[in-house]
Write a protein that holds these residues in place. Structure first.
Motif: not given
Length: 791
Positions: A657-669, A681-693
């Motif tokens: 539910q409600n998971t398609l569309g724009p996705r953003y990482c948390t935090g800054t670098t 990344t293309k796989s949705g992975y977020c480096a140096n973020s509180y959430y890894d996706y």
């Protein structure tokens, strides 16, 4: 033999009466009664005290008592001048048990047995039992079960009673091994058998059962065969013979049919005779053939029905249109004449409602487009039926016309409805990977106290949200159908540690809405409301783009003054399970000047149902949503808390539910000395973020398309109760309309079950993505469902 024995017995009894000398009856005594009262016997006698008993009179009384079927033996005797009637009562049926019947329901069997006197409490007649045995065997033969065995067991009980146990060994249905059509030269077997219900074994026979023989199906198939030729010009087509051969083991059948195709005929001339009641040129427009066209019985019948329909719309409810084709076998032409007999013009005297034990008559009456005292109008009656079905209060709606006794030009309309639950009491406890334990409860009543008013109160609580809502709507504040309603809502969300973007909202709202009918199909709804929504974001835990938005507008609390206009066109033929018709809807919501952020939110949807033959129904649905700020706030993006979302059990199935569309990482670098938001990344992975996706946040633009094919499964015959569909969904949400790209649309396919279960409406879907991206992996969900509990 049993009938002969009965005749011999009756002759011997009659001879007893013949041997008696005529005498004047001074009294009548009845011997042998136990269950039947003497008063009952007296009512059947034709002899009274003081009358002379002759041989003919004695025979008549014996016959009268035998015809009651209450006695196994009747004799007449004389004691002085007293007539002595000695009877032996037939036993009564104390118990009637049925065993082994699966193909025919027990309640249907018992109704049939009772109609011929075989029921508990009735007098037992062996001849009736024999008739039942033969009738049951015949019924199973018609279903193709030639190995059936019907074995009655009669057990004598005390007090002149019996227990009857009917054992049914149904056996298996004989399978169709061959279907041979002889005499077809212009069409192949495959062509002429297109509409057949019977077939030899094939890939779909496991659920269609078309390889199981039944006399009823074969009869329909032969009619279909005749129609196939008659609709293609073969006006002198003939079915010479048909034969069904059964194998020695009674497990296989072989069907042979011999036909004579004949020749193709064309229309030479068309005549309209009788009292047309409308100009002939107008009536001829309803004839779907022209001179020189190939003859078609389907077109002839459609023309006849169209003329009767038009006449029924102007009051001629019992109009007859009889087509009479005259064949010229030499020229291969048909001279076609339609005889029109309109009959008297009919008025509707009275409209009577039956079956609405909970719903008030006025709720049904205000949906009527046929008026009492007006001319009969079939079109208005048909429209009324659809309007009643669209209410959702009734499982079935039937409107029958009945003539008024002694009057030719008046009818009464009898509206028979079968009510269904118009309210629901829902309580659920569930679990979701991203929402945790979910508790929800709601009370909804779409027909309060039978008035047609709607009321709903609901509440739900999960790991990240709390919702409460109270609404009321009166669809007929005025007689013209203007409706008025109110809605009060509260919601609190905290998306922390969920798949969705981590932020918190706390909203309260109140709205007033008004519905105005335009036509029988179209309506407008206006809504005006106030809302207050406090949004909290968390540094390092919320995607930076959301925090930046709140900082830009300079407010954490959004105060909104909303106005909404919605246009709806509804032509669906049923509330729960439509088979044709559809719905168009367009709405625009504006956060009016004075709101924290001024924006427009536009939504449109179009869907339609088409019956495509064989019980299949095609359903297409398309949706589009668009959001944009305006006026003083046009420099801002669309507020993220109003975003459209995609994915879920009522959207693109196969994704959570409600998971398609724009996705953003948390935090800054830091990149080249600058602080920037983390990019997934293309796989949705977020480096140096509180959430890894990356977290979904929805978007200001959304598209959705769905195609469903409802399947005619034999074990789901009542589509108002349950039906199954194969579906293909596609859609996605985008940050802006400029970001839309066909290549990024997600696509899924699967099977869906819709069931009006005892616990309430249940929808279960099994879906598999056909087009996805690497970043969607964690959001896939194959099995999805929703349910409730009705009262």
């Amino acid at each position: 033999m049993k009938r002969i024995a009965a005749l011999i017995l009756f002759a011997s009894l009659s001879s007893t009466a013949v041997a008696m000398e005529p005498f004047v009856v001074s009294d009548i005594r009845i011997d042998g009664l136990h269950r039947v009262s003497a008063g009952t016997v007296y009512t059947y006698l034709t002899i009274n005290k003081g009358q002379s008993l002759t041989t003919e009179e004695a025979q008549a009384n014996i016959r009268a008592l035998y015809q009651t079927k209450m006695f196994a033996d009747v004799t007449l005797d004389r004691d002085g001048n007293t007539l002595v009637i000695k009877v032996v009562e037939r036993p009564s049926i104390a118990k009637l048990n049925l065993r082994g019947n699966h193909d025919i329901k027990e309640e249907d069997l018992r109704k049939g047995l009772k109609s011929i006197g075989l029921a508990e409490g009735e007098t037992f007649d062996r001849l009736s039992l024999d008739r039942v045995q033969q009738e049951l065997i015949s019924q199973y033969y018609n279903r193709g079960k030639y190995n059936v065995g019907v074995i009655p067991h009669v057990t004598k009980l005390d007090r002149n009673r019996v227990a009857i146990d009917i054992e049914i060994r149904e056996g298996k249905v004989a399978k169709i091994r061959e279907i041979n059509i002889l005499g077809n030269h212009n069409f192949t077997d495959r062509q002429i058998r297109t509409g057949f219900k019977s077939d030899t074994a094939n890939l779909t026979s496991w659920y269609s059962k078309d390889d199981q023989y039944s006399r009823e199906k074969l009869s329909d198939d032969l009619k279909s065969l005749q129609s196939y030729y008659m609709d293609r010009g073969y006006a002198d087509f003939a079915l010479d013979s048909n034969q069904v051969t059964i194998s020695p083991d009674r497990r296989s059948t072989y069907i042979d049919a011999s036909i004579k195709e004949g020749e193709i005929y064309t229309i030479s001339d068309i005549h309209l005779l009788g009292q047309l009641k409308l100009p002939e040129k107008d009536m001829r427009r309803l004839v779907f053939m022209r001179d020189g066209d190939i003859f078609s019985r389907r077109a002839v019948e459609a023309s006849s029905d169209a003329m009767k329909g038009v006449l029924a719309n102007i009051g001629y409810a019992y109009a007859k249109v009889t087509p009479v084709p005259k064949l010229d076998h030499d020229k291969r032409t048909v001279d076609l004449t339609f005889y029109v007999e309109p009959g008297p013009r009919v008025y509707v005297r009275r409209i009577v409602f039956e079956g609405n034990t909970r719903t008030e008559d006025q709720v049904l009456r205000r949906q009527f487009r046929q008026l009492e005292g007006g001319y009969y109008n079939q079109l208005a009656i048909d429209r009324t039926k659809v309007r009643l079905q669209q209410l959702g209060f009734f499982k079935t709606v039937d409107i029958d016309k009945q003539r008024v006794n002694g009057v030719d030009d008046e009818v009464d309309l009898h509206v028979k409805v079968a009510e269904q639950s118009a309210g629901s009491l829902q309580f659920g406890v569930g679990y979701s990977q991203y929402a945790g334990i979910i508790i929800s409860a709601s009370v909804t009543q779409n027909n309060i106290m039978g008035t047609g008013d709607k009321f709903s109160i609901s509440a739900s609580k999960s790991y990240y949200y709390t919702n409460a809502n109270v609404s009321y709507y009166n669809p007929f504040v005025t007689e013209s159908g203007i409706g008025l309603g109110y809605n009060l809502a509260y919601s609190k969300t905290d998306y922390g540690d969920t798949y969705l973007a981590n932020y918190e909202t706390n909203m309260r709202s109140f709205s007033v809405n008004m519905g105005i009918p335009i036509t029988d199909w179209d309506g407008l709804n206006f809504s005006l409301g106030l809302s207050s929504n406090k949004i909290n974001t968390y540094v390092g835990y919320t995607p930076q783009v959301l925090t930046d938005y709140l900082n830009t507008i300079g407010h954490e609390t959004d105060h909104s003054w909303d106005g909404t206009v919605t246009w709806t066109r509804n032509t669906k033929n049923n509330y729960w399970a439509p088979t044709h018709g559809g719905q168009l809807q367009a709405s625009i919501t504006a956060a009016l000047p004075g709101s924290t952020v001024q924006y427009l939110k536009i939504f449109g949807e179009a869907n339609h149902y088409w019956p495509v033959g064989g019980g299949y129904v095609l359903y297409l649905d398309g949706q589009v949503g668009y959001g944009q700020t305006y006026g003083k706030d046009s420099q801002y993006d669309f507020p993220f808390w109003e975003n459209f979302y995609s994915g879920g059990v009522s959207d693109v199935r196969g994704f959570q539910q409600n998971t398609l569309g724009p996705r953003y990482c948390t935090g800054t670098t830091t990149v080249n000395g600058k602080t920037v938001a983390v990019t997934p990344t293309k796989s949705g992975y977020c480096a140096n973020s509180y959430y890894d996706y990356a977290q979904p946040i929805g978007g200001a633009f959304k598209v959705l398309g769905s195609a469903q094919l409802f399947l005619p499964l034999p074990f789901l015959k009542d589509i108002n109760t349950a039906r199954v569909a194969w579906f293909v969904d596609t859609g996605n949400a985008y940050a802006t309309v400029q970001d839309f790209n066909v290549n990024t649309l997600r696509v899924s396919t699967g099977i869906s079950l819709q069931w009006q279960a005892p616990i309430g409406p249940l929808v279960i879907s099994f879906a598999v993505p056909l087009r996805e991206q690497a970043s969607d992996k964690r959001y896939k969900e194959a099995i999805q469902f929703t349910f409730g509990s009705q009262f």
